[in-house]
Enzyme design. Structure first.
Site, PDB file in Angstrom:
ATOM      1  N   GLU A  34       0.828  -1.209   0.000  1.00  8.18           N
ATOM      2  CA  GLU A  34       0.000   0.000   0.000  1.00  8.18           C
ATOM      3  C   GLU A  34       0.862   1.260   0.000  1.00  8.18           C
ATOM      4  O   GLU A  34       0.358   2.365   0.049  1.00  8.18           O
ATOM      5  CB  GLU A  34      -0.994  -0.003   1.174  1.00  8.18           C
ATOM      6  CG  GLU A  34      -0.392  -0.295   2.523  1.00  8.18           C
ATOM      7  CD  GLU A  34      -1.439  -0.510   3.622  1.00  8.18           C
ATOM      8  OE1 GLU A  34      -2.607  -0.166   3.443  1.00  8.18           O
ATOM      9  OE2 GLU A  34      -1.043  -1.024   4.687  1.00  8.18           O
ATOM     10  N   ASP A  57      -4.888   2.955   0.409  1.00 11.55           N
ATOM     11  CA  ASP A  57      -3.697   3.739   0.748  1.00 11.55           C
ATOM     12  C   ASP A  57      -2.751   3.864  -0.443  1.00 11.55           C
ATOM     13  O   ASP A  57      -2.135   4.910  -0.628  1.00 11.55           O
ATOM     14  CB  ASP A  57      -2.974   3.113   1.944  1.00 11.55           C
ATOM     15  CG  ASP A  57      -3.640   3.500   3.253  1.00 11.55           C
ATOM     16  OD1 ASP A  57      -4.030   4.676   3.384  1.00 11.55           O
ATOM     17  OD2 ASP A  57      -3.799   2.634   4.126  1.00 11.55           O
ATOM     18  N   CYS A  84      -7.021  -6.146  -1.218  1.00 15.24           N
ATOM     19  CA  CYS A  84      -8.075  -5.996  -0.217  1.00 15.24           C
ATOM     20  C   CYS A  84      -8.543  -4.547  -0.122  1.00 15.24           C
ATOM     21  O   CYS A  84      -9.349  -4.204   0.717  1.00 15.24           O
ATOM     22  CB  CYS A  84      -7.610  -6.513   1.134  1.00 15.24           C
ATOM     23  SG  CYS A  84      -6.158  -5.660   1.741  1.00 15.24           S
TER      24      CYS A  84
END
Ligand code: PEP
Ligand code: MG
Length: 570
Positions: A430, A454, A501
């Protein structure tokens, strides 16, 4: 009509519940009719006592607070019932001929000053009680409403500046949706709304100024439209849309036990994101093939102190057992940024999202980290556990975190405690640095899970909480797609698997591109799983590979989206 960002699909029409702490403007007024002011004060005092009783009862029933914390409400009740305190307010109303709220304020200020001057912690804490009780008392005298989400007992739509994750956790069955003036699709209140399956519109600027308590509000959290005081005709339109939305949701249920296979036989894994063990049910009911992200920080945020190893063990075991042998990816504590703990002081930082958080904090406070890893190791024998570390920027961070895990594992085994031998240790990708170096990271990590919420925030330098820069949340921007490709290719080069995710994994158009890029596991809000399965079932992996290659060559996110929509529609 106002417009915001649709953050959790659904449609609702209900009364406004405005979550706003009132600013009490208390001015001295001459009141000749002391009797009337005293009656006002007595009525407000009764309401105040019953408010506190109600809060205490609900807190006790919820079972989340300790005996000492519940005792604070008793202290407040005693304070509200103290004849000395009430007597002083009544005397001031009578003698000085002033209004009740002004008298309450003066008496409270004197009492607070007296307690605060005492050289004793116990009395200094009582000063806080006096402030708390008199704020409620003054609000009741003035007819102002102090919000209490847990007390909502009629169908309502919450209107707020923002909801903290713990506000969201308090919402009960009467909360039919929420509209906030800040936030984006990936702010944590939005993510929580999706797991609670309640409609949410975020980043709806102007809503707090325009909406009043008890107004009727209609929200369409598919388009982001919000209508205040809708006409009967508009209400009928919203209700009709709601019927269609629910029917479509129902129709997808036939895919619950269907495999997630493309038309040319390529299987991917569709998993769910959870925040608490209770969310497992939603994943199972929506045909999830595993849990791809368990955000353990909610366990810490919904607690009054750091959860013990035993408390954590119970939660992790429940999730593993609930998934019945299917893969569960647990993310270690990702605190910081917009996720804070009431019992932990974070350093003052200019940019908390770029600061002391997640794995950075855990590698510094290894006591906290080790407790979590021990609980995870102990729970590992109850299912198929994968552990991943959040916010990894360097290979050293990953290796240090993994070494601490190995250390705890060895210690437990030496203590005679069983630990599964096949726990996979992976990492979130991320931070752009990790995506760019994915081929090297893959030599150390067992798997990757791409956190696009992110990854996009950091790649575009655009705060995910800010509605002003929400336009930069561009999952389809070719730069982001290239970072994703680098991550997937890096994993595959070393024979490792790559998942995603972040919220992007559940967007139907993105699913098509990600299938083509070779993503192995897609983890999303439970309610997105069946829609994603429908997309996967309708596409050929080979064709999507070509389409994804083409997407990487465009200049803009808009071009990518327009192109992929055309491809899917064929
Ligand atoms: C992400 O960043 O994409 C992610 C899944 O983690 P979180 O949303 O909890 O930051
Ligand atoms: Mg993240």
């Amino acid at each position: 009509m106002l417009k915001g960002i649709a953050a959790s699909a659904g449609i609702a029409v209900a009364k406004v519940y405005k979550l706003e702490v009132p600013v009490l403007d208390i001015v001295k007024k001459d009141c000749a009719d002391s009797e009337a002011e005293i009656a006002k004060f007595n009525d407000a005092l009764e309401v105040t006592k019953s408010d506190i009783e109600g809060i205490k009862e609900r807190a006790t029933a919820a079972g989340k607070l300790s005996v000492e914390e519940i005792a604070v409400f008793d202290a407040h009740l005693m304070m509200a019932g103290d004849p000395e305190f009430g007597g002083q307010i009544i005397s001031m109303i009578t003698n000085d001929k002033v209004n009740a709220e002004f008298a309450a304020e003066c008496v409270a200020n004197t009492t607070v000053a007296m307690f605060e001057s005492m050289d004793n912690d116990y009395f200094r804490e009582r000063a806080a009680d006096v402030k708390d009780v008199t704020f409620r008392l003054k609000a009741n005298i003035m007819g102002a409403i102090i919000p209490d989400l847990g007390a909502i007992n009629e169908n309502s739509i919450i209107v707020a500046h923002d909801l903290t994750p713990s506000d969201t956790a308090q919402l009960n069955e009467y909360a039919k949706g929420f509209v906030t003036s800040i936030g984006g699709r990936t702010s944590h209140s939005a993510i929580m709304a999706r797991s609670l399956e309640i409609p949410a519109v975020v980043g709806c600027s102007g809503i707090l100024e325009e909406a009043n308590h008890n107004n009727v509000i209609a929200m369409d959290a598919i388009t982001g439209d919000v209508v205040l005081n809708p006409t009967q005709e508009q209400i009928a339109e919203f209700e009709a849309k709601k019927v269609t939305f629910l029917a479509e949701k129902e129709a997808l249920k036939v895919l619950k036990d269907a495999p997630s296979v493309s038309t040319d036989g390529h299987h991917v894994e569709l998993a769910g994101n959870i925040g608490t063990p209770a969310d497992v049910e939603g994943v199972v009911n929506n045909g999830g093939e595993g849990v791809g992200l368990y955000r353990t920080e909610f366990l810490y945020m919904n607690s009054q102190e750091f959860p013990t190893e035993e408390e954590q063990f119970v939660a992790y075991k429940a999730v593993l057992e609930g998934m019945n042998g299917k893969k569960v990816v647990v993310r270690t504590l990702d605190i910081g940024g917009d996720k804070i703990l009431p019992y932990f002081t974070f350093p003052e930082e200019m940019n908390p999202f770029l600061g002391y958080r997640a794995i950075r904090l855990c590698l510094d406070r290894t006591d906290i980290f080790r407790t979590q890893l021990r609980a995870l190791c102990r729970a590992s024998v109850f299912g198929k556990l994968c552990i991943m570390f959040p916010m990894i920027a360097t290979i050293k961070e990953f290796c240090d975190a993994k070494a601490i895990f190995e250390d705890e594992k060895v210690k437990l085994i030496a203590e005679g405690i069983a630990v599964d031998a096949n726990i996979e240790i992976g990492m979130m990708v991320e931070i752009p640095a990790a995506a760019v170096l994915a081929d090297q990271f893959a030599k150390h990590a067992d798997f990757f899970s791409i956190g696009t919420n992110d990854l996009i925030q950091y790649s575009m330098a655009a705060d995910r909480m800010s509605e002003k820069v929400a336009y930069l949340y561009q999952p389809y921007n070719p730069s982001i797609l290239r970072l994703i490709k680098m991550t997937i290719d890096g994993a595959h080069k070393e024979g490792k698997w790559a998942g995603m995710c972040g919220e992007m994994a559940g967007e139907p158009d993105a699913v098509a591109i990600l299938l083509g890029l070779g993503l192995d596991e897609f983890s999303m809000s439970a309610t997105s799983i069946l829609g994603a399965r429908k997309v996967i079932n309708s596409l050929s992996k080979k064709e999507m590979e070509l389409a994804a290659e083409k997407c990487l060559s465009f200049d803009t996110a808009e071009e990518v989206q327009a192109y992929i929509k055309k491809v899917i529609a064929k």
